[in-house]
Design a protein around this motif. Sequence first.
Motif, mmCIF file in Angstrom:
data_model
loop_
_atom_site.group_PDB
_atom_site.id
_atom_site.type_symbol
_atom_site.label_atom_id
_atom_site.label_comp_id
_atom_site.label_asym_id
_atom_site.label_seq_id
_atom_site.Cartn_x
_atom_site.Cartn_y
_atom_site.Cartn_z
ATOM 1 N N GLY A 116 30.992 47.475 39.189
ATOM 2 C CA GLY A 116 30.397 48.092 40.362
ATOM 3 C C GLY A 116 31.348 48.244 41.535
ATOM 4 N N THR A 117 32.603 47.842 41.371
ATOM 5 C CA THR A 117 33.589 47.892 42.440
ATOM 6 C C THR A 117 34.972 47.822 41.817
ATOM 7 O OG1 THR A 117 34.433 46.743 44.405
ATOM 8 C CG2 THR A 117 33.463 45.372 42.684
ATOM 9 N N ARG A 118 35.992 48.184 42.603
ATOM 10 C CA ARG A 118 37.361 48.042 42.116
ATOM 11 C C ARG A 118 37.915 46.666 42.463
ATOM 12 N NH1 ARG A 118 36.133 52.625 43.895
ATOM 13 N NH2 ARG A 118 36.859 52.256 46.004
ATOM 14 N N SER A 119 37.202 45.911 43.280
ATOM 15 C CA SER A 119 37.594 44.542 43.617
ATOM 16 C C SER A 119 37.101 43.607 42.521
ATOM 17 C CB SER A 119 36.949 44.126 44.945
ATOM 18 O OG SER A 119 37.308 45.025 45.961
ATOM 19 N N TYR A 120 37.600 42.364 42.559
ATOM 20 C CA TYR A 120 37.151 41.388 41.568
ATOM 21 C C TYR A 120 35.654 41.138 41.739
ATOM 22 C CZ TYR A 120 36.291 37.051 39.143
ATOM 23 O OH TYR A 120 35.753 36.101 38.323
ATOM 24 N N ALA A 121 34.928 41.197 40.633
ATOM 25 C CA ALA A 121 33.480 40.953 40.639
ATOM 26 C C ALA A 121 33.181 39.909 39.566
ATOM 27 C CB ALA A 121 32.720 42.238 40.361
ATOM 28 N N PRO A 122 32.918 38.660 39.971
ATOM 29 C CA PRO A 122 32.668 37.623 38.964
ATOM 30 C C PRO A 122 31.426 37.900 38.119
ATOM 31 C CG PRO A 122 32.185 36.793 41.162
ATOM 32 C CD PRO A 122 32.803 38.149 41.326
ATOM 33 N N GLU A 123 30.468 38.579 38.692
ATOM 34 C CA GLU A 123 29.238 38.915 37.959
ATOM 35 C C GLU A 123 29.160 40.427 37.787
ATOM 36 O OE1 GLU A 123 27.178 36.563 36.766
ATOM 37 O OE2 GLU A 123 28.543 35.072 37.638
ATOM 38 N N TRP A 124 28.974 40.854 36.556
ATOM 39 C CA TRP A 124 28.796 42.274 36.295
ATOM 40 C C TRP A 124 27.357 42.673 36.582
ATOM 41 C CZ3 TRP A 124 31.389 44.039 31.098
ATOM 42 C CH2 TRP A 124 32.773 43.995 31.241
ATOM 43 N N PHE A 173 36.192 40.862 24.729
ATOM 44 C CA PHE A 173 37.042 41.998 24.347
ATOM 45 C C PHE A 173 37.943 42.404 25.514
ATOM 46 C CE2 PHE A 173 37.603 46.610 24.787
ATOM 47 C CZ PHE A 173 38.496 46.822 23.747
ATOM 48 N N TYR A 174 37.400 42.418 26.733
ATOM 49 C CA TYR A 174 38.142 42.921 27.886
ATOM 50 C C TYR A 174 39.147 41.932 28.478
ATOM 51 C CZ TYR A 174 35.390 47.190 28.197
ATOM 52 O OH TYR A 174 34.827 48.408 27.946
ATOM 53 N N ARG A 175 39.000 40.657 28.260
ATOM 54 C CA ARG A 175 39.860 39.663 28.924
ATOM 55 C C ARG A 175 41.356 39.905 28.727
ATOM 56 N NH1 ARG A 175 35.340 35.897 27.868
ATOM 57 N NH2 ARG A 175 34.371 35.687 29.922
ATOM 58 N N PRO A 176 41.836 40.240 27.546
ATOM 59 C CA PRO A 176 43.290 40.457 27.407
ATOM 60 C C PRO A 176 43.775 41.808 27.954
ATOM 61 C CG PRO A 176 42.215 40.509 25.248
ATOM 62 C CD PRO A 176 41.160 40.222 26.256
ATOM 63 N N ILE A 177 42.863 42.672 28.329
ATOM 64 C CA ILE A 177 43.238 43.998 28.818
ATOM 65 C C ILE A 177 43.519 43.920 30.313
ATOM 66 C CG2 ILE A 177 42.418 46.370 29.155
ATOM 67 C CD1 ILE A 177 40.776 45.960 26.551
ATOM 68 N N GLN A 178 44.646 44.496 30.712
ATOM 69 C CA GLN A 178 45.091 44.363 32.089
ATOM 70 C C GLN A 178 44.878 45.656 32.874
ATOM 71 O OE1 GLN A 178 49.342 43.385 33.475
ATOM 72 N NE2 GLN A 178 48.514 41.503 32.610
ATOM 73 N N GLY A 179 44.104 45.554 33.945
ATOM 74 C CA GLY A 179 43.909 46.684 34.842
ATOM 75 C C GLY A 179 45.138 46.896 35.714
ATOM 76 N N LYS A 180 45.115 47.934 36.509
ATOM 77 C CA LYS A 180 46.242 48.198 37.417
ATOM 78 C C LYS A 180 46.486 47.000 38.325
ATOM 79 C CE LYS A 180 48.178 51.670 40.523
ATOM 80 N NZ LYS A 180 49.503 51.621 39.908
ATOM 81 N N TYR A 181 45.421 46.380 38.788
ATOM 82 C CA TYR A 181 45.515 45.176 39.609
ATOM 83 C C TYR A 181 44.870 44.036 38.816
ATOM 84 C CZ TYR A 181 46.713 48.646 43.042
ATOM 85 O OH TYR A 181 47.332 49.686 43.688
ATOM 86 N N PRO A 182 45.653 43.336 37.993
ATOM 87 C CA PRO A 182 45.116 42.337 37.068
ATOM 88 C C PRO A 182 44.260 41.252 37.728
ATOM 89 C CG PRO A 182 47.454 42.675 36.679
ATOM 90 C CD PRO A 182 47.099 43.454 37.914
ATOM 91 N N GLU A 183 44.575 40.919 38.954
ATOM 92 C CA GLU A 183 43.808 39.876 39.644
ATOM 93 C C GLU A 183 42.341 40.283 39.853
ATOM 94 O OE1 GLU A 183 45.760 42.459 42.825
ATOM 95 O OE2 GLU A 183 46.358 41.606 40.900
ATOM 96 N N ASN A 184 42.033 41.557 39.752
ATOM 97 C CA ASN A 184 40.663 42.037 39.914
ATOM 98 C C ASN A 184 39.966 42.274 38.578
ATOM 99 O OD1 ASN A 184 41.088 42.022 42.651
ATOM 100 N ND2 ASN A 184 41.564 44.181 42.786
ATOM 101 N N GLY A 185 40.610 41.936 37.482
ATOM 102 C CA GLY A 185 40.057 42.194 36.152
ATOM 103 C C GLY A 185 39.040 41.169 35.707
ATOM 104 N N VAL A 186 38.657 41.276 34.453
ATOM 105 C CA VAL A 186 37.625 40.434 33.849
ATOM 106 C C VAL A 186 38.165 39.028 33.656
ATOM 107 C CG1 VAL A 186 36.116 40.168 31.853
ATOM 108 C CG2 VAL A 186 36.714 42.447 32.658
ATOM 109 N N LYS A 187 37.391 38.046 34.080
ATOM 110 C CA LYS A 187 37.769 36.627 33.916
ATOM 111 C C LYS A 187 36.935 36.004 32.831
ATOM 112 C CE LYS A 187 40.397 36.558 37.736
ATOM 113 N NZ LYS A 187 41.245 37.654 37.722
#
Length: 187
Positions: A116-124, A173-187
């Motif tokens: 829902g955002t490009r920032s880190y979102a702990p809850e989808w 599935f998504y955890r090893p995939i790195q977004g442009k800003y990895p710190e905002n990716g799936v944890k």
Amino acid sequence: MGYYFSKFLFWIFGWKVDGVIPKGIEKAVMIAAPHTSNWDFLWARCAFFIMRAPVRYTVKKELLKFPLNLILNPLGAIGIDRTKRTPGKSKLSMTEAMIRLFDEKDKLIVLVTPEGTRSYAPEWKTGFYRVAEGAKVPILCGYLDYKNKRAGVGPMFVVDGQFEKQLEEIKQFYRPIQGKYPENGVK
């Protein structure tokens, strides 16, 4: 035009397309994750042009009027109508409006960003799951891996009502995939 331009961009910037939409899938909710940058739209749109995949994304129906429709329609925009169900009633929720779209179309694959955002979102947000459940369509995992410059479609999930379990499998599935800003990716 979109196909050749996209192939050229992928070639110039060294991107590759991995997976494709499974054969026979004409309706689905496609997750777009990790979603960490505005650049995600460009790379995802190019990947879908290269795959020749008719993936759409939702916008308010009011945006699809002239002149914006000349740009948004070819890029896959589909208008969401959240008008009132009946006089005196509340507007349709986004989930209800999207389920209605699936009911109205013979073929429809809609891209959704559960963060829902490009920032880190702990809850989808759960809307992607609720739409797939209500429309009785599978969930596809679309991804952009900036580290490896790969775009594609990963596993497919058939909604079985076990939201927490399936959400964890999807995030796995998504955890090893790195977004442009990895710190905002799936944890």
